[in-house]
Design a protein around this motif. Structure first.
Motif, PDB file in Angstrom:
ATOM      1  N   ALA A 129      25.570  30.878  39.393  1.00 54.42           N
ATOM      2  CA  ALA A 129      26.701  31.613  39.942  1.00 54.42           C
ATOM      3  C   ALA A 129      26.160  32.788  40.741  1.00 54.42           C
ATOM      4  CB  ALA A 129      27.613  32.088  38.820  1.00 54.42           C
ATOM      5  N   PHE A 130      26.933  33.215  41.720  1.00 51.39           N
ATOM      6  CA  PHE A 130      26.478  34.334  42.547  1.00 51.39           C
ATOM      7  C   PHE A 130      27.674  35.129  43.063  1.00 51.39           C
ATOM      8  CE2 PHE A 130      26.940  30.655  45.329  1.00 51.39           C
ATOM      9  CZ  PHE A 130      27.695  31.145  46.392  1.00 51.39           C
ATOM     10  N   THR A 131      27.404  36.334  43.489  1.00 50.02           N
ATOM     11  CA  THR A 131      28.402  37.168  44.152  1.00 50.02           C
ATOM     12  C   THR A 131      27.886  37.522  45.539  1.00 50.02           C
ATOM     13  OG1 THR A 131      27.474  39.233  43.287  1.00 50.02           O
ATOM     14  CG2 THR A 131      29.159  38.149  41.950  1.00 50.02           C
ATOM     15  N   VAL A 132      28.793  37.884  46.420  1.00 51.75           N
ATOM     16  CA  VAL A 132      28.439  38.315  47.774  1.00 51.75           C
ATOM     17  C   VAL A 132      28.960  39.735  47.970  1.00 51.75           C
ATOM     18  CG1 VAL A 132      28.763  37.902  50.247  1.00 51.75           C
ATOM     19  CG2 VAL A 132      28.471  35.966  48.693  1.00 51.75           C
ATOM     20  N   THR A 133      28.098  40.619  48.364  1.00 53.93           N
ATOM     21  CA  THR A 133      28.443  42.026  48.514  1.00 53.93           C
ATOM     22  C   THR A 133      29.645  42.215  49.440  1.00 53.93           C
ATOM     23  OG1 THR A 133      26.130  42.647  48.222  1.00 53.93           O
ATOM     24  CG2 THR A 133      27.585  44.300  49.209  1.00 53.93           C
ATOM     25  N   GLY A 134      30.633  42.958  48.931  1.00 52.74           N
ATOM     26  CA  GLY A 134      31.794  43.293  49.752  1.00 52.74           C
ATOM     27  C   GLY A 134      32.839  42.211  49.849  1.00 52.74           C
ATOM     28  N   LYS A 135      32.648  41.092  49.145  1.00 48.66           N
ATOM     29  CA  LYS A 135      33.625  40.002  49.233  1.00 48.66           C
ATOM     30  C   LYS A 135      34.004  39.507  47.844  1.00 48.66           C
ATOM     31  CE  LYS A 135      32.337  38.430  53.839  1.00 48.66           C
ATOM     32  NZ  LYS A 135      33.544  39.040  54.443  1.00 48.66           N
ATOM     33  N   LYS A 136      35.273  39.215  47.679  1.00 52.92           N
ATOM     34  CA  LYS A 136      35.744  38.632  46.425  1.00 52.92           C
ATOM     35  C   LYS A 136      35.377  37.148  46.394  1.00 52.92           C
ATOM     36  CE  LYS A 136      39.658  41.803  45.989  1.00 52.92           C
ATOM     37  NZ  LYS A 136      39.180  42.581  44.864  1.00 52.92           N
ATOM     38  N   ALA A 137      35.228  36.632  45.200  1.00 46.15           N
ATOM     39  CA  ALA A 137      34.805  35.239  45.037  1.00 46.15           C
ATOM     40  C   ALA A 137      35.722  34.240  45.748  1.00 46.15           C
ATOM     41  CB  ALA A 137      34.686  34.899  43.554  1.00 46.15           C
ATOM     42  N   PRO A 138      37.066  34.392  45.661  1.00 45.96           N
ATOM     43  CA  PRO A 138      37.914  33.432  46.376  1.00 45.96           C
ATOM     44  C   PRO A 138      37.687  33.437  47.888  1.00 45.96           C
ATOM     45  CG  PRO A 138      39.193  34.595  44.714  1.00 45.96           C
ATOM     46  CD  PRO A 138      37.868  35.288  44.800  1.00 45.96           C
ATOM     47  N   GLU A 139      37.367  34.608  48.458  1.00 47.05           N
ATOM     48  CA  GLU A 139      37.080  34.674  49.893  1.00 47.05           C
ATOM     49  C   GLU A 139      35.839  33.847  50.217  1.00 47.05           C
ATOM     50  OE1 GLU A 139      37.329  38.638  51.882  1.00 47.05           O
ATOM     51  OE2 GLU A 139      37.518  39.343  49.810  1.00 47.05           O
ATOM     52  N   VAL A 140      34.821  33.988  49.381  1.00 45.83           N
ATOM     53  CA  VAL A 140      33.579  33.260  49.623  1.00 45.83           C
ATOM     54  C   VAL A 140      33.798  31.763  49.473  1.00 45.83           C
ATOM     55  CG1 VAL A 140      31.182  32.953  48.883  1.00 45.83           C
ATOM     56  CG2 VAL A 140      32.237  35.231  48.805  1.00 45.83           C
ATOM     57  N   GLY A 195      32.776  23.069  55.053  1.00 47.70           N
ATOM     58  CA  GLY A 195      32.548  21.743  54.496  1.00 47.70           C
ATOM     59  C   GLY A 195      31.796  21.707  53.183  1.00 47.70           C
ATOM     60  N   LEU A 196      31.771  22.828  52.447  1.00 49.80           N
ATOM     61  CA  LEU A 196      31.079  22.870  51.154  1.00 49.80           C
ATOM     62  C   LEU A 196      32.085  23.129  50.037  1.00 49.80           C
ATOM     63  CD1 LEU A 196      28.966  24.254  53.389  1.00 49.80           C
ATOM     64  CD2 LEU A 196      27.544  24.417  51.360  1.00 49.80           C
ATOM     65  N   CYS A 197      31.995  22.350  48.970  1.00 50.69           N
ATOM     66  CA  CYS A 197      32.889  22.485  47.822  1.00 50.69           C
ATOM     67  C   CYS A 197      32.247  23.375  46.764  1.00 50.69           C
ATOM     68  CB  CYS A 197      33.170  21.119  47.198  1.00 50.69           C
ATOM     69  SG  CYS A 197      33.826  19.883  48.322  1.00 50.69           S
ATOM     70  N   ALA A 198      32.944  24.445  46.389  1.00 53.22           N
ATOM     71  CA  ALA A 198      32.476  25.337  45.325  1.00 53.22           C
ATOM     72  C   ALA A 198      33.692  26.022  44.725  1.00 53.22           C
ATOM     73  CB  ALA A 198      31.480  26.361  45.865  1.00 53.22           C
ATOM     74  N   PHE A 199      33.536  26.512  43.511  1.00 49.91           N
ATOM     75  CA  PHE A 199      34.652  27.140  42.806  1.00 49.91           C
ATOM     76  C   PHE A 199      34.471  28.643  42.686  1.00 49.91           C
ATOM     77  CE2 PHE A 199      35.100  22.797  41.045  1.00 49.91           C
ATOM     78  CZ  PHE A 199      36.454  22.602  41.307  1.00 49.91           C
ATOM     79  N   ALA A 200      35.584  29.358  42.777  1.00 51.61           N
ATOM     80  CA  ALA A 200      35.598  30.791  42.491  1.00 51.61           C
ATOM     81  C   ALA A 200      36.064  30.999  41.054  1.00 51.61           C
ATOM     82  CB  ALA A 200      36.531  31.509  43.459  1.00 51.61           C
ATOM     83  N   ASP A 201      35.403  31.881  40.355  1.00 55.68           N
ATOM     84  CA  ASP A 201      35.800  32.254  38.990  1.00 55.68           C
ATOM     85  C   ASP A 201      36.099  33.749  39.003  1.00 55.68           C
ATOM     86  OD1 ASP A 201      35.638  33.129  36.183  1.00 55.68           O
ATOM     87  OD2 ASP A 201      34.943  31.085  35.800  1.00 55.68           O
ATOM     88  N   LEU A 202      37.308  34.128  38.610  1.00 61.68           N
ATOM     89  CA  LEU A 202      37.723  35.525  38.676  1.00 61.68           C
ATOM     90  C   LEU A 202      37.118  36.382  37.573  1.00 61.68           C
ATOM     91  CD1 LEU A 202      41.478  35.097  39.662  1.00 61.68           C
ATOM     92  CD2 LEU A 202      39.515  35.584  41.143  1.00 61.68           C
ATOM     93  N   GLY A 203      36.415  35.768  36.645  1.00 66.04           N
ATOM     94  CA  GLY A 203      35.709  36.529  35.623  1.00 66.04           C
ATOM     95  C   GLY A 203      36.589  37.077  34.526  1.00 66.04           C
TER      96      GLY A 203
END
Length: 399
Positions: free
Chosen positions: A331-342, A350-358
């Motif tokens: 799992a990873f985070t991106v600085t300045g962005k919420k997981a659903p945005e990423v 074209g990439l499948c991945a899930f956001a987890d709100l924690g």
């Protein structure tokens, strides 16, 4: 070792959708032989067991084959294999049966590393009878689950210790044999959730020290079927029965209603698929499973090392955890962005991945929700270097 990823990709018609699938936390795609097995079983005459006619005998043979296949997967006795609709349902049924004999002040131990599947049934059962829930904590720096803490967590009142064989969220593989050793010193039952580990590792429940082990076939591209495996089948006879049949014996004591026979046929096909991941594997199905999953483990270790190294080189990406032993999930985070945005941006590329709100599980324990959650990805048997490179490239563009 002959893990030919190009050959393996050819077994999955769903890869023709053009997407790159890192959505392994929801289960792998379904190989053609599994879909065919389910379809064939649905077309064949299958009735309930107990009859003297072919359709009934076919039902019995499917159930027997499913128990044997799961037993081969985890190194167990088919007489201890309970089949059901999911790991979550089976664990809840197990806890309901066990907790009938718990009393006020008894204790169970769960871990912050586990998914809710192997936490909620235990906390619910404990609350119902007034038992105490004790928590094994993770190291927030590397997401390890230190085994030494279990020596202090267990005592004469401990009835069960529930722990994962591997985290599907951050990839950590805890030292289950050592944890089991501490539990056995006080006579506690050891229940291991091997759902996330099963697609990537040769499993041996005796080596793990598990008294009960649970898997879910969807994790490796099988149908929606789970299995609860008892190392000692006699334990089933000592548990209160959950069956609607007052005369139920063995695994049937924890099985409710008729089986979904076509799905069980697919379960067998999915385990045969795992046994064929290495096309050089020979011997019995158990031997081929050990060889093939050993090859898968080596292949994914290399791919995960590349992915992890390249993601950590991106200054705006933070990979969560760095356990020494792991499965190919992270799992990873991106600085300045919420997981659903990423996750939405990845989908646009074209990439499948899930956001987890924690809000639960390991991410809640880590406080990931405070930074907008994390993106979860997992490699699959069909993942390759090109796909890893694409993920890194897209994330690099997300500065």
């Amino acid at each position: 070792m002959a893990f030919d990823v190009a050959r393996i990709r050819g077994l999955f018609p769903a890869l023709g959708d053009g997407w790159i699938h890192f959505d392994g936390p929801a289960g792998m795609l379904v190989p053609e032989q599994v879909a065919s097995a389910v379809s064939t079983a649905m077309r064949a005459p299958v009735s309930g067991p107990g009859g003297a006619f072919p359709a009934s005998q076919r039902a019995e043979s499917i159930v027997t084959a499913a128990r044997r296949a799961v037993a081969d997967l985890v190194g167990a006795d088919p007489a201890g294999v309970v089949l059901g609709s999911s790991a979550a349902v089976l664990l809840r049924r197990l806890v309901d049966a066990l907790s009938e004999r718990w009393t006020l002040g008894d204790e169970v131990v769960v871990s912050r590393l586990d998914e809710q599947t192997n936490i909620a049934p235990w906390t619910h059962g404990a609350k119902r009878v007034g038992a105490v829930v004790r928590w094994a904590e993770i190291d927030i720096e590397n997401c390890e689950l230190p085994a030494w803490q279990y020596e202090n967590l267990v005592n004469a009142r401990t009835k069960a210790v529930a722990v994962t064989a591997a985290s599907g969220a951050v990839g950590t593989r805890p030292d289950v044999p050592t944890i089991a050793e501490f539990a056995k010193r006080v006579g506690a039952l050891v229940v291991v959730d091997a759902t996330a580990a099963a697609p990537f590792l040769p499993l041996d429940m005796n080596a793990l020290g598990a008294d009960v082990l649970v898997v879910s076939a969807q994790a490796w591209g099988g149908p929606a079927v789970g299995a609860l495996v008892f190392r000692d089948p006699d334990l089933l006879e000592r548990l209160p029965s959950a069956s609607l049949d007052p005369g139920a014996r063995g695994p049937a004591r924890l099985e409710l209603g008729p089986h979904a026979y076509p799905l069980l046929a697919g379960l067998v096909a999915s385990i045969d698929y795992l046994a064929g991941l290495d096309d050089a594997a020979t011997g019995s199905r158990r031997e081929r499973l050990v060889t093939s999953l050993g090859s898968a483990k080596s292949y994914h270790a290399g791919l995960l090392a590349q992915l992890s190294t390249e993601l950590r080189a991106l200054r705006h990406v933070m990979v969560i955890g760095d356990a020494m032993r792991r499965i190919p999930a992270l799992a990873f985070t991106v600085t300045g962005k919420k997981a659903p945005e990423v996750a939405d941006y990845l989908a646009s590329q074209g990439l499948c991945a899930f956001a987890d709100l924690g809000t639960s599980g390991v991410f809640a324990a880590l406080g990931v929700g405070e930074v907008g959650g994390a993106v979860r990805i997992a490699l699959a048997h069909y993942s390759n270097v090109f796909e890893v490179n694409q993920l890194v490239r897209v994330l690099e563009e997300l500065r």
